[in-house]
Design an enzyme around this catalytic site. Structure first.
Site, short mmCIF file in Angstrom:
data_model
loop_
_atom_site.label_atom_id
_atom_site.label_comp_id
_atom_site.label_asym_id
_atom_site.label_seq_id
_atom_site.Cartn_x
_atom_site.Cartn_y
_atom_site.Cartn_z
N PHE A 1 78.96 26.73 15.02
CA PHE A 1 79.09 26.26 13.63
C PHE A 1 79.47 24.78 13.65
CE2 PHE A 1 81.12 25.72 9.51
CZ PHE A 1 80.19 26.32 8.69
N ASP B 1 86.97 30.59 18.66
CA ASP B 1 86.87 30.61 17.20
C ASP B 1 86.45 32.02 16.82
OD1 ASP B 1 85.85 30.57 14.58
OD2 ASP B 1 85.19 28.49 14.73
N TYR C 1 88.70 34.32 5.22
CA TYR C 1 87.89 34.68 4.05
C TYR C 1 86.62 35.47 4.35
CZ TYR C 1 86.08 30.09 5.51
OH TYR C 1 85.61 29.02 6.24
N LYS C 2 86.34 35.72 5.63
CA LYS C 2 85.11 36.47 5.94
C LYS C 2 85.44 37.95 6.06
CE LYS C 2 83.17 32.50 8.43
NZ LYS C 2 82.15 31.99 7.51
N ARG D 1 70.22 35.94 6.76
CA ARG D 1 71.42 36.48 7.41
C ARG D 1 71.95 37.65 6.60
NH1 ARG D 1 76.80 33.03 8.82
NH2 ARG D 1 76.94 33.03 6.57
C1 LIG Z 1 82.44 29.73 13.35
C2 LIG Z 1 83.01 29.02 12.16
N1 LIG Z 1 84.02 28.15 12.31
C3 LIG Z 1 84.56 27.51 11.25
C4 LIG Z 1 84.08 27.73 9.97
C5 LIG Z 1 84.63 27.06 8.76
O1 LIG Z 1 85.79 26.35 8.94
P1 LIG Z 1 86.73 26.02 7.70
O2 LIG Z 1 87.59 27.25 7.47
O3 LIG Z 1 87.52 24.85 8.14
O4 LIG Z 1 85.88 25.74 6.51
C6 LIG Z 1 83.05 28.64 9.77
C7 LIG Z 1 82.53 28.89 8.40
O5 LIG Z 1 81.62 29.58 8.13
C8 LIG Z 1 82.49 29.29 10.89
O6 LIG Z 1 81.47 30.14 10.74
#
Ligand SMILES: Cc1ncc(COP(=O)(O)O)c(C=O)c1O
Length: 412
Positions: free
Chosen positions: A128, A199, A224-225, A371
């Protein structure tokens, strides 16, 4: 396979997996198959009352005393412990607050202090983008070189070397849904004296992570996911107990101070993972996340995973039967697939919009991915069949070519 056969199979699979059907714990609109829980999780039933209590009683009536009487001050660590159970972290290693990007910046700087004599970091070029941006930014500050190495090639790159500070990888690829081998990559990093930083945005709440069991050093992820904490929910950071004493906080805010109310002019880090705290957290969102996590009460992530694998495998079987010739970016092999089915299509954006118009909500990821995120707790095999039926009808009727579906919104 006929649609009647698929209907029969969906019913029997839903019966077989009845014990892990947690849909009653969520509030979802009728007539919608929600396949975007890997972007914004659905609303857990416990959240509205918790937020309303936080606003009306805690903020509205008890005002500033809420920091003590309602445990606001301790919430980042308390919610961190609840979240830790979901990612296999014993209490005292996770705190919640800020965004994934900020947390990543923080753990990268902490990693530099833990491995001061090294200067190479391995990252997945397909990860990402925020991870790449934050890493490049940190690398400029720290004098690191970022090497783009896929997680699948990390072990070979690390073998016999001593220059790598850390591997910085996503557990599940946001686009293809590939589940990387966190235990093996972590082991390879450790064998080379490097740290393993993960991550967990696309695995926390969907896939067993087992941070402690696999000896992960540092990890970050969003709320939030699959954790369903709501739009802009605070992120989390994991600092393994063994690294806490040497963990330096690049943003040493007052919430991470050993004695914040001593109001000393000098920073002294708190003991334990509290030193990873920064400033005042978004309390309403934090309390919403706390309530959201109760949707996992009494549920083992292994059973969420078993349900997810059954759902994603069945979704793919349905698509193959109803829209033969469909190609995929997500792996067929259960051991390599996260919790999504990623369909490849040259007009993926239009396909997604046409599906949304029919009540099947997924999202588009450039350049050609439809997706379909599968948050197992609130989805059924019947939902998978419904989604596949709509996808097949959209494609057969060329609905995705309707010009109305090619107009790009800011968020895709
Ligand atoms: C793998 C990954 N890392 C980070 C983020 C987003 O980071 P942030 O919470 O800082 O917006 C996402 C968002 O979809 C993501 O898929």
């Amino acid at each position: 396979m006929s649609i009647d056969d698929l209907r029969t199979e969906a019913a029997s699979l839903d019966e077989m997996h009845g014990a892990t059907d947690l849909r009653a714990r969520f509030l979802l609109p009728d007539g919608v198959v929600y396949l975007d829980g890997n972007s914004l999780g659905a609303l857990p039933r416990a959240v509205p009352a918790a937020v309303s209590d936080a606003v009306e009683q805690q903020w509205g009536r008890d005002l500033i005393t809420s920091w003590n009487v309602h445990g606001w001050w301790d919430a980042p660590a308390r919610v961190g412990d609840a979240l830790g159970r979901i990612v296999g972290a014993a209490p005292g290693q996770v705190v919640v607050g800020d965004s994934t990007s900020v947390r990543l910046h923080q753990v990268l700087h902490a990693a530099a202090a833990l491995r001061p004599d090294r200067s190479v970091v391995l990252a997945d070029p397909a990860t990402f983008p925020t991870d790449l941006y934050v890493l490049d930014g940190a690398a400029r500050q720290l004098g690191w070189t970022v090497e783009h190495v896929s997680p699948g090639d990390a072990a070979a790159r690390l073998d016999g070397t001593s220059d790598v500070v850390a591997v910085v990888y996503s557990h599940v690829d946001y686009r293809t849904g590939v589940l990387w081998d966190l235990p093996a990559v972590t082991r390879a990093a450790h064998d080379a004296g490097a740290l393993a930083i993960w991550d967990l945005c696309h695995s926390a709440g969907a896939v067993p992570v087992e941070l402690d069991a696999h000896g992960v050093d540092l990890a970050v992820g969003c709320g939030y996911k699959y954790l369903n904490g709501g739009p802009g929910a605070p992120a989390f950071v994991y600092v393994a107990t063994e690294h806490q004493a040497a963990f330096t906080n690049v943003i040493p805010g007052w919430h991470g101070h050993a004695e914040p109310f001593a109001m000393s002019g000098e920073y002294r880090p708190a003991a334990g993972v509290d030193r990873a705290r920064i400033g005042t957290p978004p309390m309403l969102s934090l309390l919403a996340l706390e309530a959201a996590l109760t949707a996992f009460d009494g549920v083992e992530i292994a059973s969420v995973r078993a349900r997810s694998l059954s759902l994603t495998a069945f979704l793919r079987r349905c698509i193959d039967a109803l829209a033969p010739g469909t190609s995929y970016a997500s792996p067929d092999d259960d051991t390599l697939r996260g919790s999504q089915v990623a369909v490849r299509h040259p007009d993926a954006y239009g396909v997604v919009q046409a599906l949304i118009a029919r009540g099947v909500v997924g999202d588009f990821r450039t350049p050609d991915i439809v997706r379909l995120g599968v948050a197992a707790p609130y989805l059924t095999h019947a939902d998978m069949l419904t989604a596949a039926v709509h996808l097949a009808e959209v494609l057969a009727g060329c609905e995705h070519l309707d010009p109305a579906f090619s107009r790009r919104s800011a968020v895709t």
